[in-house]
Scaffold this motif. Structure first.
Motif, PDB file in Angstrom:
ATOM      1  N   GLU A 132       0.968  -1.022   0.144  1.00  0.00           N
ATOM      2  CA  GLU A 132       0.000  -0.032  -0.020  1.00  0.00           C
ATOM      3  C   GLU A 132       1.196   1.391   0.257  1.00  0.00           C
ATOM      4  OE1 GLU A 132      -2.373  -0.221   3.424  1.00  0.00           O
ATOM      5  OE2 GLU A 132      -3.549  -2.126   2.614  1.00  0.00           O
ATOM      6  N   CYS A 133       1.712   1.271  -0.974  1.00  0.00           N
ATOM      7  CA  CYS A 133       2.659   2.364  -1.014  1.00  0.00           C
ATOM      8  C   CYS A 133       1.995   3.791  -0.775  1.00  0.00           C
ATOM      9  CB  CYS A 133       3.403   2.550  -2.417  1.00  0.00           C
ATOM     10  SG  CYS A 133       4.240   1.264  -2.859  1.00  0.00           S
ATOM     11  N   ARG A 134       2.425   4.608  -0.191  1.00  0.00           N
ATOM     12  CA  ARG A 134       1.703   5.696   0.380  1.00  0.00           C
ATOM     13  C   ARG A 134       1.342   6.724  -0.878  1.00  0.00           C
ATOM     14  NH1 ARG A 134       1.821   7.376   5.564  1.00  0.00           N
ATOM     15  NH2 ARG A 134       2.157   9.504   5.372  1.00  0.00           N
TER      16      ARG A 134
ATOM     17  N   TYR B  44      -0.526  10.237   0.406  1.00  0.00           N
ATOM     18  CA  TYR B  44       0.880  11.227   0.261  1.00  0.00           C
ATOM     19  C   TYR B  44       1.102  11.590  -1.154  1.00  0.00           C
ATOM     20  CZ  TYR B  44       5.295  12.953   1.340  1.00  0.00           C
ATOM     21  OH  TYR B  44       6.353  13.869   1.480  1.00  0.00           O
TER      22      TYR B  44
ATOM     23  N   LYS C 112      -9.362   0.642  -3.028  1.00  0.00           N
ATOM     24  CA  LYS C 112      -9.054  -0.773  -2.844  1.00  0.00           C
ATOM     25  C   LYS C 112     -10.215  -1.741  -2.962  1.00  0.00           C
ATOM     26  CE  LYS C 112      -5.609  -2.940  -0.675  1.00  0.00           C
ATOM     27  NZ  LYS C 112      -4.319  -3.278   0.233  1.00  0.00           N
TER      28      LYS C 112
ATOM     29  N   CYS D  21       0.648   5.892  -3.661  1.00  0.00           N
ATOM     30  CA  CYS D  21      -0.163   5.152  -4.686  1.00  0.00           C
ATOM     31  C   CYS D  21      -1.775   5.173  -4.404  1.00  0.00           C
ATOM     32  CB  CYS D  21       0.306   3.924  -5.129  1.00  0.00           C
ATOM     33  SG  CYS D  21      -0.617   2.691  -6.064  1.00  0.00           S
TER      34      CYS D  21
ATOM     35  N   SER E  88      -3.125   2.858  -1.317  1.00  0.00           N
ATOM     36  CA  SER E  88      -2.858   3.361   0.046  1.00  0.00           C
ATOM     37  C   SER E  88      -4.341   3.725   0.540  1.00  0.00           C
ATOM     38  CB  SER E  88      -1.897   4.480   0.350  1.00  0.00           C
ATOM     39  OG  SER E  88      -2.301   5.456  -0.487  1.00  0.00           O
ATOM     40  N   ASP E  89      -5.297   3.615  -0.365  1.00  0.00           N
ATOM     41  CA  ASP E  89      -6.829   4.412  -0.066  1.00  0.00           C
ATOM     42  C   ASP E  89      -7.667   3.138   0.009  1.00  0.00           C
ATOM     43  OD1 ASP E  89      -9.410   5.242  -0.388  1.00  0.00           O
ATOM     44  OD2 ASP E  89      -8.994   6.496  -2.170  1.00  0.00           O
ATOM     45  N   SER E  90      -8.150   2.708   0.990  1.00  0.00           N
ATOM     46  CA  SER E  90      -8.973   1.688   1.408  1.00  0.00           C
ATOM     47  C   SER E  90     -10.078   1.806   0.628  1.00  0.00           C
ATOM     48  CB  SER E  90      -9.458   1.324   2.808  1.00  0.00           C
ATOM     49  OG  SER E  90      -9.878   2.598   3.267  1.00  0.00           O
TER      50      SER E  90
ATOM     51  N   GLY F  63      -3.124   8.784  -3.720  1.00  0.00           N
ATOM     52  CA  GLY F  63      -2.590   8.047  -2.492  1.00  0.00           C
ATOM     53  C   GLY F  63      -2.693   9.013  -1.527  1.00  0.00           C
TER      54      GLY F  63
ATOM     55  N   THR G  95       4.447   0.981   2.255  1.00  0.00           N
ATOM     56  CA  THR G  95       3.891   0.267   3.388  1.00  0.00           C
ATOM     57  C   THR G  95       3.644  -0.944   3.017  1.00  0.00           C
ATOM     58  OG1 THR G  95       2.941   2.386   3.747  1.00  0.00           O
ATOM     59  CG2 THR G  95       1.825   0.813   4.943  1.00  0.00           C
ATOM     60  N   LYS G  96       3.832  -2.014   4.059  1.00  0.00           N
ATOM     61  CA  LYS G  96       3.765  -3.444   3.989  1.00  0.00           C
ATOM     62  C   LYS G  96       4.936  -3.973   3.143  1.00  0.00           C
ATOM     63  CE  LYS G  96      -1.210  -4.067   4.315  1.00  0.00           C
ATOM     64  NZ  LYS G  96      -2.434  -4.651   3.947  1.00  0.00           N
TER      65      LYS G  96
END
Ligand SMILES: C[S@@+](CC[C@H](N)C(=O)[O-])C[C@H]1O[C@@H](n2cnc3c(N)ncnc32)[C@H](O)[C@@H]1O
Ligand code: SF4
Length: 335
Positions: A50-52, A226, A62, A54, A57-59, A224, A159-160
């Motif tokens: 979940e790159c910040r 960020y 997803k 990208c 990272s937005d649930s 994302g 992230t992850k």
């Protein structure tokens, strides 16, 4: 058969100044049945990270965008689109290695004689066996995303992700390249306010691995959590880092792609119509959007469903500038 790689094509693209002339050339190639476009296939709309920067990272994103192509569909896509493709890129907007059969696309591209086949991935799920198979299939380029040089930044931005796993991947590639010439390795570094400083350590950390191309690409706002680009006060550091990359790349025979002129993607891209004509995107959602079946329809049906020829003719003859998402593509300078 005579074929050009992506970087030779990029040079030709930069030499011919008029976008309309280029577009006309592409149109003629289509009419006469030459290879002329790039197919970008997402076999899966999922990701292990979940790159910040990208949208993964937005649930909400997803939850909304998901899906997998079946092997039968991948074979149908290959039959329909690969015979006239100049390039096939496995992976585009999601993580291809999530699909356990992603290799089918590389095998099919190989079987249809596509001259430029590459894959874009975070690389963390790849095994030594898969890498070996790619080498045997002469995958031209493995494009690997990296959003932080050192462990702390890497794991914060990606992230992850685990930095140790990334180093293991680089070591596997080093071992592989002691036996095979392919795949060439390209690192895509999306630079932002927080990971710029890290780039100073790039060659210290990765200097011993087989890297053939480096692309430094300023962050874009793509949904994302960020998206803070480098700030004015960091501009001098950015220029210093780029200068260092230029000299290191020259010394190590690495191709270096970078955007220094339009870091915020504000300038118009006169090639956006051309890029839309050349990049054919396929994902598990596209067939339904086009009203097509990858298994039962053919290349002509695809051209008809996308209205490709009409749209390209209109772009050649229109005087109006159209704004497209693709405006931000190809904004790097050849070094
Ligand atoms: C969305 S990823 C999908 C492919 C694969 N999962 C990967 O990360 O390489 C495609 C490319 O977009 C880049 N990317 C991700 N977020 C970005 C952003 N906000 N701005 C610019 N490029 C971004 C990635 O580094 C990667 O090179
Ligand atoms: S940049 Fe690639 S690896 Fe990172 S979250 Fe997005 S799709 Fe996944």
């Amino acid at each position: 058969m005579f074929s050009l790689d992506f970087y030779q094509l990029l040079k030709i693209h930069q030499r011919i100044k008029s976008p309309k002339v280029k577009l006309f050339g592409v149109y003629l190639a289509n009419l006469f049945g030459f290879r002329h476009y790039s197919v970008r296939v997402d076999p899966a709309l999922h990701c292990n990270l979940e790159c910040r920067m990208c949208y993964f990272s937005d649930s909400e994103w997803k939850k909304k965008y998901k899906g997998l192509l079946t092997v039968e569909e991948m074979k149908g896509i290959a039959k329909m689109l690969f015979p006239k493709a100049l390039q096939v890129v496995v992976g585009c907007g999601a993580e291809p290695t999530i699909h356990k059969n992603f290799m089918t696309l590389i095998e099919e591209a190989n079987a249809y004689g596509v001259p430029n086949v590459s894959m874009v991935t975070n690389g963390l799920l790849l095994t030594a066996e898969q890498l070996e198979r790619m080498a045997q299939l002469k995958l031209k380029e493995l494009i690997i995303s990296l959003h932080g040089v050192n462990k702390e930044t890497y794991e914060k931005m990606m992230t992850k992700g685990e930095h140790e796993k990334f180093l293991e991947l680089m070591q596997m590639l080093k071992d592989l390249r002691s036996k095979y010439d392919y795949p060439k390795v390209r690192i895509n570094y999306t630079v932002n306010k927080e990971n710029l400083e890290d780039l100073k350590d790039f060659f210290k950390v990765y200097g011993s691995y087989p890297i053939d191309v480096i692309q430094i690409r300023p962050v874009m706002e793509i949904g994302g959590v960020y998206s803070e680009s480098i700030v004015e006060s960091q501009r001098e550091l950015y220029d210093e880092i780029i200068a260092e990359f230029r000299s290191q790349s020259e010394a190590k025979n690495i191709k270096f792609l970078v955007n220094t002129k339009d870091v915020e993607y504000k300038a118009d891209n006169s090639n956006s119509d051309l890029i839309s004509a050349l990049y054919w995107y396929v994902s598990p959602r596209i067939a339904a959007q086009l009203g097509l079946s990858w298994v039962n329809n053919n290349y002509k049906d695809y051209l008809k469903a996308t209205n490709w020829r009409k749209l390209v003719r209109e772009s050649i003859f229109s005087v109006k500038k159209t704004e497209k998402a693709t405006d931000r593509f190809l904004k790097y300078e050849w070094v």
